[in-house]
Design a protein around this motif. Structure first.
Motif, mmCIF file in Angstrom:
data_model
loop_
_atom_site.group_PDB
_atom_site.id
_atom_site.type_symbol
_atom_site.label_atom_id
_atom_site.label_comp_id
_atom_site.label_asym_id
_atom_site.label_seq_id
_atom_site.Cartn_x
_atom_site.Cartn_y
_atom_site.Cartn_z
ATOM 1 N N GLY A 58 -75.245 -13.097 -8.298
ATOM 2 C CA GLY A 58 -74.642 -12.137 -9.200
ATOM 3 C C GLY A 58 -74.582 -12.661 -10.620
ATOM 4 N N THR A 59 -74.069 -11.846 -11.518
ATOM 5 C CA THR A 59 -73.996 -12.216 -12.935
ATOM 6 C C THR A 59 -72.608 -11.948 -13.488
ATOM 7 O OG1 THR A 59 -74.731 -10.022 -13.664
ATOM 8 C CG2 THR A 59 -76.434 -11.710 -13.309
ATOM 9 N N MET A 60 -72.240 -12.749 -14.491
ATOM 10 C CA MET A 60 -71.000 -12.531 -15.229
ATOM 11 C C MET A 60 -71.310 -12.670 -16.714
ATOM 12 S SD MET A 60 -68.021 -14.533 -13.054
ATOM 13 C CE MET A 60 -68.730 -16.166 -13.290
ATOM 14 N N ARG A 61 -70.746 -11.755 -17.506
ATOM 15 C CA ARG A 61 -70.883 -11.821 -18.954
ATOM 16 C C ARG A 61 -69.487 -11.719 -19.567
ATOM 17 N NH1 ARG A 61 -76.096 -11.481 -20.542
ATOM 18 N NH2 ARG A 61 -75.501 -11.104 -22.720
ATOM 19 N N LEU A 62 -69.205 -12.604 -20.505
ATOM 20 C CA LEU A 62 -67.934 -12.612 -21.208
ATOM 21 C C LEU A 62 -68.220 -12.433 -22.690
ATOM 22 C CD1 LEU A 62 -64.842 -13.037 -20.896
ATOM 23 C CD2 LEU A 62 -65.245 -15.467 -21.378
ATOM 24 N N ASP A 63 -67.670 -11.364 -23.263
ATOM 25 C CA ASP A 63 -67.942 -11.027 -24.660
ATOM 26 C C ASP A 63 -69.439 -10.908 -24.907
ATOM 27 O OD1 ASP A 63 -67.167 -10.314 -27.173
ATOM 28 O OD2 ASP A 63 -66.838 -12.357 -27.890
ATOM 29 N N ASP A 64 -70.125 -10.293 -23.926
ATOM 30 C CA ASP A 64 -71.566 -10.003 -23.980
ATOM 31 C C ASP A 64 -72.436 -11.267 -23.994
ATOM 32 O OD1 ASP A 64 -73.494 -8.030 -23.776
ATOM 33 O OD2 ASP A 64 -73.910 -8.042 -25.931
ATOM 34 N N ARG A 65 -71.889 -12.375 -23.469
ATOM 35 C CA ARG A 65 -72.680 -13.599 -23.327
ATOM 36 C C ARG A 65 -72.621 -14.062 -21.885
ATOM 37 N NH1 ARG A 65 -70.126 -17.109 -28.147
ATOM 38 N NH2 ARG A 65 -69.206 -15.249 -29.030
ATOM 39 N N PRO A 66 -73.687 -14.688 -21.367
ATOM 40 C CA PRO A 66 -73.657 -15.188 -19.989
ATOM 41 C C PRO A 66 -72.469 -16.121 -19.782
ATOM 42 C CG PRO A 66 -75.881 -15.291 -20.852
ATOM 43 C CD PRO A 66 -74.998 -14.927 -22.016
ATOM 44 N N PHE A 67 -71.812 -15.953 -18.639
ATOM 45 C CA PHE A 67 -70.601 -16.723 -18.350
ATOM 46 C C PHE A 67 -70.735 -17.343 -16.967
ATOM 47 C CE2 PHE A 67 -66.110 -16.548 -16.673
ATOM 48 C CZ PHE A 67 -65.635 -17.623 -17.412
ATOM 49 N N THR A 68 -70.884 -18.660 -16.907
ATOM 50 C CA THR A 68 -71.035 -19.363 -15.626
ATOM 51 C C THR A 68 -70.222 -20.654 -15.655
ATOM 52 O OG1 THR A 68 -73.050 -20.426 -16.454
ATOM 53 C CG2 THR A 68 -73.323 -18.422 -15.109
ATOM 54 N N PRO A 69 -68.889 -20.561 -15.645
ATOM 55 C CA PRO A 69 -68.069 -21.773 -15.742
ATOM 56 C C PRO A 69 -68.175 -22.620 -14.465
ATOM 57 C CG PRO A 69 -66.683 -19.905 -15.211
ATOM 58 C CD PRO A 69 -68.061 -19.358 -15.471
ATOM 59 N N ARG A 70 -68.309 -23.913 -14.652
ATOM 60 C CA ARG A 70 -68.393 -24.826 -13.509
ATOM 61 C C ARG A 70 -67.087 -25.591 -13.285
ATOM 62 N NH1 ARG A 70 -73.383 -24.581 -15.776
ATOM 63 N NH2 ARG A 70 -75.142 -24.239 -14.366
ATOM 64 N N THR A 71 -66.182 -25.503 -14.239
ATOM 65 C CA THR A 71 -64.880 -26.154 -14.122
ATOM 66 C C THR A 71 -63.822 -25.265 -14.770
ATOM 67 O OG1 THR A 71 -65.034 -27.324 -16.233
ATOM 68 C CG2 THR A 71 -65.956 -28.439 -14.273
ATOM 69 N N PRO A 72 -62.553 -25.435 -14.425
ATOM 70 C CA PRO A 72 -61.494 -24.690 -15.103
ATOM 71 C C PRO A 72 -61.474 -24.957 -16.606
ATOM 72 C CG PRO A 72 -60.671 -25.611 -13.058
ATOM 73 C CD PRO A 72 -62.035 -26.189 -13.260
#
Length: 493
Positions: A58-72
């Protein structure tokens, strides 16, 4: 344009699929309620957004940018702040409010080795002023109310100029006044453009502040409801079945007396009261936080002492010096915080569902020190079938279960052996509507004992009890069942 756009998110744990193509849209300046039964995928979704877990697809975008956090830490730097239900990790007794606010900074490499008290107070005050909070900076964190601990957690979470605030059951331990205070702050933050994802099983909370409710089931988003939210329809969508009238017909208890309190005083300054519980009845005690509900159950279970009066169990004096004495006499209790009081830590042996149920019965089930797992597994298998516990099996870790299923396991522990009196302190805290109905059916099915339930939620008391008492300033008072909501200045306005 949405602030957060989640599309077709998936995540599996072995053969268990926690997310099966979830999607979510959140706009700036919007409060979105996330509803779902325990095990629906809410926690997994939040952990992925918070950087605790990574998605399988799946995909996530935050403020229209790719969002893939690996840590908090990556999620926080990107603009997502998460405040969990428990505030234990926010601070500890001995730390000041200022210390707790800056605790995360002390671990950063850029923090100087020597930090002055004045600079700590200055930076902490700036954090509070930025979001309009008012807290005494020198006050001990251990002395704070649950609401003020939540404010410390929120202030710390927002310190990095978050765009999205995620709140997980923030009012679970708050009184009515504290809840209203928190809501005022959240509504102000929303007006300033902050997006909020709000997770709660309390429909009154959601009705008060949510602009929209998103419903999850089976790892997917299955419904979205705009304000004014049609909660009966949302709950039916959440549990996948019609929501029938939940209130059971109150039973008039005519069985023998099981437990009595005569001229009892919970604390020295409180007014004395009497209490009589009969076999087969379910009695709820409800009132605001700090009114004395937990103190009452603690006195019966041998954790606290009465300031005056006497207790009788089965017509004989009941003076337990410890919980072990109470259990031996036939009194069982599930305390308010199941994680601290009822579950073994994840890294310890004996954290399985079967071992969780057997823990207080080990001396009786395994004589002469020999441990055999047959009785444990039989009792766990019976509980799985009877209570509808969703689990991979009797030997699955209790920590792999959702909150509602963990609570079912705690209830099953005290169903495994006969008891005269069952005490339940906030048994529905963090439990979804479907699991709550299963637990209520199990409680009311037992007519060979008395059950005393402490709850701060009048709706829960009305739903489960044959008879309802209010408690105020550590004194019990009777109230008509159909009038309980108006009789209590409780959680909901």
């Amino acid at each position: 344009m949405p602030l957060l756009h989640v599309e077709n998110l998936t995540r599996s744990f072995g053969s268990t699929r926690a997310l099966a193509g979830a999607h979510l849209l959140i706009k700036p300046g919007e409060i979105v309620a996330l509803m779902g039964a325990n095990g629906a995928g809410k926690s997994t979704l939040v952990k992925i957004l918070s950087g605790v877990l990574e998605a399988d697809g799946g995909t996530m975008r935050l403020d229209d940018r790719p969002f893939t956090p690996r840590t908090p830490s990556e999620a926080a730097k990107a603009g997502i702040a998460t405040v969990h239900q428990s505030t234990d990790i926010v601070g500890a007794a001995g730390l000041t409010v200022a210390d707790a606010l800056l605790l995360h900074r002390f671990a950063e490499r850029s923090t100087p080795f020597f930090v002055s008290r004045r600079s700590i107070r200055r930076e902490a005050k700036a954090m509070l002023d930025a979001i309009g909070f008012s807290l005494a900076l020198d006050r001990d964190f251990g002395d704070l109310s649950a609401a003020d601990r939540q404010l410390v957690a929120i202030a710390r979470a927002l310190a990095n100029r978050a765009d999205l605030l995620i709140l997980d059951e923030p009012t679970a331990s708050l009184s009515g006044d504290e809840t209203r205070r928190l809501f005022d702050i959240l509504l102000r933050l929303r007006a300033e453009g902050l997006a909020i994802l709000y997770i709660s099983h309390r429909t009154a909370d959601l009705e008060a502040i949510a602009d929209r409710a998103v419903v999850m089931r089976g790892g997917r988003v299955v419904g979205s409801f705009k304000r004014p939210i049609d909660f009966p329809s949302a709950i039916e969508t959440m549990i996948g079945r019609r929501l029938d009238a939940a209130r059971p017909d109150a039973r008039l208890a005519t069985g023998p007396a099981v437990f009595e309190m005569r001229n009892a005083q919970l604390v020295p300054a409180s007014d004395p009261f009497d209490l009589l519980l009969r076999e087969g009845e379910v009695v709820a005690v409800t009132g605001v936080l700090g009114a004395g509900k937990s103190r009452l159950l603690s006195a019966i279970f041998g954790v606290a002492r009465l300031a005056g009066g006497e207790m009788l169990l089965g017509g004989r004096p009941h003076r337990p010096k410890s919980p072990a004495d109470a259990i031996a006499a036939g009194v069982a209790m599930a305390a308010e915080d199941r994680h601290r009081s009822s579950l073994m830590p994840p890294a310890w042996p004996g954290n399985s569902l079967a071992a969780t149920i057997s823990l207080p019965h080990l001396a009786k089930w395994y004589r002469n020190g020999f441990l055999f797992g047959g009785r444990e597994r039989r009792e766990a298998s019976d509980a799985i079938a009877r209570l509808g516990i969703k689990t991979a099996g009797p030997l699955a870790s209790i920590w792999t279960l959702s909150g509602g299923n963990q609570q079912k396991a705690v209830i099953a522990r005290w169903e495994a052996e006969p008891s005269r009196l069952l005490l339940l302190d906030e048994p529905f805290q963090g439990v979804d509507v479907g699991a709550r109905r299963d637990i209520i059916e199990a409680i009311r099915a037992r007519t060979d004992r008395a059950t005393l339930i402490a709850t701060s939620d009048p709706e829960e008391a009305h739903e489960v009890a044959d008879r309802i008492l209010t408690i105020d300033r550590h004194t019990l008072r009777p109230v008509a069942t159909d009038a309980v909501s108006s009789a209590i200045q409780g959680t909901y306005a």
